[in-house]
Scaffold this motif. Structure first.
Motif, PDB file in Angstrom:
ATOM      1  N   GLU A  83     -55.606 -25.869 -96.916  1.00 10.48           N
ATOM      2  CA  GLU A  83     -56.682 -26.071 -97.799  1.00 10.48           C
ATOM      3  C   GLU A  83     -57.629 -27.468 -97.803  1.00 10.48           C
ATOM      4  OE1 GLU A  83     -56.676 -24.758-102.611  1.00 10.48           O
ATOM      5  OE2 GLU A  83     -55.425 -26.627-102.110  1.00 10.48           O
ATOM      6  N   ALA A  84     -56.625 -28.552 -97.969  1.00 11.43           N
ATOM      7  CA  ALA A  84     -57.307 -30.124 -97.741  1.00 11.43           C
ATOM      8  C   ALA A  84     -57.704 -30.065 -96.446  1.00 11.43           C
ATOM      9  CB  ALA A  84     -56.277 -30.870 -98.075  1.00 11.43           C
ATOM     10  N   GLY A  85     -57.346 -29.523 -95.090  1.00 11.00           N
ATOM     11  CA  GLY A  85     -57.861 -29.891 -93.787  1.00 11.00           C
ATOM     12  C   GLY A  85     -57.350 -31.053 -93.181  1.00 11.00           C
ATOM     13  N   VAL A  86     -56.119 -31.413 -93.743  1.00  9.15           N
ATOM     14  CA  VAL A  86     -55.506 -32.833 -93.215  1.00  9.15           C
ATOM     15  C   VAL A  86     -55.333 -32.706 -91.830  1.00  9.15           C
ATOM     16  CG1 VAL A  86     -54.468 -33.308 -95.590  1.00  9.15           C
ATOM     17  CG2 VAL A  86     -53.162 -32.068 -93.577  1.00  9.15           C
ATOM     18  N   THR A  87     -55.186 -34.056 -91.401  1.00  6.65           N
ATOM     19  CA  THR A  87     -55.157 -34.027 -89.614  1.00  6.65           C
ATOM     20  C   THR A  87     -53.728 -33.983 -89.294  1.00  6.65           C
ATOM     21  OG1 THR A  87     -56.719 -35.839 -89.661  1.00  6.65           O
ATOM     22  CG2 THR A  87     -55.249 -35.921 -87.891  1.00  6.65           C
ATOM     23  N   ARG A  88     -53.629 -33.011 -88.415  1.00  4.04           N
ATOM     24  CA  ARG A  88     -52.272 -32.485 -88.058  1.00  4.04           C
ATOM     25  C   ARG A  88     -51.541 -33.247 -87.173  1.00  4.04           C
ATOM     26  NH1 ARG A  88     -51.709 -26.706 -88.423  1.00  4.04           N
ATOM     27  NH2 ARG A  88     -50.421 -26.618 -86.263  1.00  4.04           N
ATOM     28  N   PRO A  89     -50.238 -33.394 -87.414  1.00  3.49           N
ATOM     29  CA  PRO A  89     -49.379 -34.340 -86.669  1.00  3.49           C
ATOM     30  C   PRO A  89     -48.663 -33.663 -85.345  1.00  3.49           C
ATOM     31  CG  PRO A  89     -48.111 -33.507 -88.585  1.00  3.49           C
ATOM     32  CD  PRO A  89     -49.360 -33.198 -88.638  1.00  3.49           C
ATOM     33  N   ASP A  90     -48.248 -34.400 -84.375  1.00  9.44           N
ATOM     34  CA  ASP A  90     -47.556 -33.737 -83.237  1.00  9.44           C
ATOM     35  C   ASP A  90     -46.287 -33.362 -83.689  1.00  9.44           C
ATOM     36  OD1 ASP A  90     -49.807 -34.373 -81.720  1.00  9.44           O
ATOM     37  OD2 ASP A  90     -49.187 -36.476 -81.491  1.00  9.44           O
ATOM     38  N   GLU A 120     -44.789 -22.484 -90.824  1.00  6.64           N
ATOM     39  CA  GLU A 120     -45.864 -22.001 -91.388  1.00  6.64           C
ATOM     40  C   GLU A 120     -47.251 -22.758 -90.483  1.00  6.64           C
ATOM     41  OE1 GLU A 120     -47.130 -20.281 -93.790  1.00  6.64           O
ATOM     42  OE2 GLU A 120     -44.785 -19.489 -93.879  1.00  6.64           O
ATOM     43  N   LEU A 121     -47.209 -23.935 -89.941  1.00  3.47           N
ATOM     44  CA  LEU A 121     -48.073 -24.634 -89.366  1.00  3.47           C
ATOM     45  C   LEU A 121     -47.768 -24.867 -87.855  1.00  3.47           C
ATOM     46  CD1 LEU A 121     -48.679 -27.474 -91.854  1.00  3.47           C
ATOM     47  CD2 LEU A 121     -49.989 -25.387 -91.641  1.00  3.47           C
ATOM     48  N   ALA A 122     -46.801 -24.334 -87.384  1.00  4.30           N
ATOM     49  CA  ALA A 122     -46.543 -24.243 -85.865  1.00  4.30           C
ATOM     50  C   ALA A 122     -46.349 -25.756 -85.338  1.00  4.30           C
ATOM     51  CB  ALA A 122     -47.477 -23.386 -85.163  1.00  4.30           C
ATOM     52  N   ILE A 123     -45.799 -26.841 -86.067  1.00  4.78           N
ATOM     53  CA  ILE A 123     -45.448 -28.043 -85.763  1.00  4.78           C
ATOM     54  C   ILE A 123     -44.095 -28.211 -85.394  1.00  4.78           C
ATOM     55  CG2 ILE A 123     -45.956 -30.526 -86.378  1.00  4.78           C
ATOM     56  CD1 ILE A 123     -48.270 -29.664 -88.022  1.00  4.78           C
ATOM     57  N   VAL A 166     -46.878 -38.930 -85.905  1.00  7.14           N
ATOM     58  CA  VAL A 166     -45.628 -38.464 -86.672  1.00  7.14           C
ATOM     59  C   VAL A 166     -45.908 -38.335 -88.121  1.00  7.14           C
ATOM     60  CG1 VAL A 166     -43.373 -38.714 -87.354  1.00  7.14           C
ATOM     61  CG2 VAL A 166     -44.038 -39.439 -85.045  1.00  7.14           C
ATOM     62  N   ALA A 167     -45.683 -37.161 -88.596  1.00 13.87           N
ATOM     63  CA  ALA A 167     -45.469 -36.984 -90.170  1.00 13.87           C
ATOM     64  C   ALA A 167     -44.284 -37.099 -90.624  1.00 13.87           C
ATOM     65  CB  ALA A 167     -46.271 -35.616 -90.789  1.00 13.87           C
ATOM     66  N   LEU A 168     -43.926 -38.266 -91.653  1.00  7.15           N
ATOM     67  CA  LEU A 168     -42.724 -38.462 -92.005  1.00  7.15           C
ATOM     68  C   LEU A 168     -42.680 -37.495 -93.274  1.00  7.15           C
ATOM     69  CD1 LEU A 168     -40.194 -40.233 -92.468  1.00  7.15           C
ATOM     70  CD2 LEU A 168     -41.510 -41.702 -93.596  1.00  7.15           C
ATOM     71  N   LEU A 169     -41.496 -36.740 -93.613  1.00  3.72           N
ATOM     72  CA  LEU A 169     -41.323 -35.893 -94.520  1.00  3.72           C
ATOM     73  C   LEU A 169     -40.368 -36.069 -95.658  1.00  3.72           C
ATOM     74  CD1 LEU A 169     -42.900 -33.126 -95.804  1.00  3.72           C
ATOM     75  CD2 LEU A 169     -40.829 -32.076 -94.955  1.00  3.72           C
ATOM     76  N   GLY A 192     -46.966 -43.696 -82.497  1.00  2.52           N
ATOM     77  CA  GLY A 192     -48.496 -44.386 -82.560  1.00  2.52           C
ATOM     78  C   GLY A 192     -48.948 -44.544 -83.868  1.00  2.52           C
ATOM     79  N   ARG A 193     -48.568 -43.364 -84.649  1.00  4.25           N
ATOM     80  CA  ARG A 193     -49.297 -43.379 -86.027  1.00  4.25           C
ATOM     81  C   ARG A 193     -48.182 -42.555 -86.971  1.00  4.25           C
ATOM     82  NH1 ARG A 193     -54.903 -40.484 -88.105  1.00  4.25           N
ATOM     83  NH2 ARG A 193     -54.139 -39.999 -90.321  1.00  4.25           N
ATOM     84  N   VAL A 194     -47.972 -43.118 -87.979  1.00  7.73           N
ATOM     85  CA  VAL A 194     -47.063 -42.352 -88.817  1.00  7.73           C
ATOM     86  C   VAL A 194     -48.079 -42.110 -90.137  1.00  7.73           C
ATOM     87  CG1 VAL A 194     -45.373 -42.576 -90.366  1.00  7.73           C
ATOM     88  CG2 VAL A 194     -44.992 -43.482 -88.014  1.00  7.73           C
ATOM     89  N   ASP A 195     -48.001 -40.960 -90.520  1.00  6.13           N
ATOM     90  CA  ASP A 195     -48.326 -40.499 -91.953  1.00  6.13           C
ATOM     91  C   ASP A 195     -47.247 -40.052 -92.865  1.00  6.13           C
ATOM     92  OD1 ASP A 195     -50.969 -40.918 -90.937  1.00  6.13           O
ATOM     93  OD2 ASP A 195     -51.568 -38.696 -90.752  1.00  6.13           O
TER      94      ASP A 195
END
Length: 203
Positions: A83-90, A120-123, A166-169, A192-195
């Protein structure tokens, strides 16, 4: 969609730390705390507030063995991300539990949420590279500085990280001290990047 509309949404939030902001805040606005002392993660996506139904769902998933609720929270998080269209992590990396805590609880609720989100997001999910090196006092109830000291040096990695984003969850973000400590660990290991992605933010 009707059920989603009844959940407490964190609609106006700091783009860096997900702190709730006034409704008139511009998209991408940052709170004063993040402007003065930016956290090591680049952005935060935390779509719900830790109250009402969300609080009850997280409590069931975290303390009562209701893994079906952890899966539901992962699906809700995926719905909100689309819904928010957030940048998808690897890659998705859940905050790890110490082996003693894992043995006591029997599962890591952040990992269970991450698995549903991944489907759900295939990540892909990596729950092995980042580890908790020592047991810590639960963060609940600690003051801000005590939280910082409590998690300092508590995490490590068993191998270099070669992915760029990387998305830290986690399930709930309170002060963000745990997330900041893990994010620093991942960046030092080569990310390289952590969200920061989490289900809920304390108001």
């Amino acid at each position: 969609a009707a059920c989603q509309d009844e959940l407490p949404r964190n609609r106006h939030a700091c783009a860096r730390g997900a702190w709730p902001l006034p409704s008139e805040s511009a998209p991408g606005a940052r709170c004063s705390a993040c402007q003065l002392h930016p956290p090591p993660y680049t952005a935060a996506f935390v779509p719900y507030l830790y109250r009402d139904t969300i609080r009850a769902l997280i409590a069931g998933a975290k303390f009562r063995g209701r893994l079906n609720l952890a899966r539901l929270l992962g699906i809700c998080l995926a719905y909100s991300a689309r819904e928010a269209g957030v940048t998808r992590p690897d890659l998705i990396m859940p905050v790890p539990l110490h082996p003693q805590r894992l043995q006591t609880r029997g599962y890591n609720q952040a990992l269970e949420i991450a698995r549903a989100l991944s489907r759900e997001l295939a990540i892909p999910v990596d729950a092995d590279t980042c580890v908790r090196l020592r047991a810590i006092t639960p963060q609940e109830g600690l003051e801000k500085e005590a939280r910082r000291r409590n998690v300092r040096g508590a995490f490590g990695v068993i191998a270099p990280i070669s992915v760029g984003h990387v998305a830290l969850l986690d399930d709930v973000v309170t002060t963000g001290r745990t997330a900041a400590e893990v994010a620093n660990t991942l960046l030092q290991a080569g990310a390289g990047r952590v969200d920061l992605w989490a289900v809920a933010r304390t108001p």
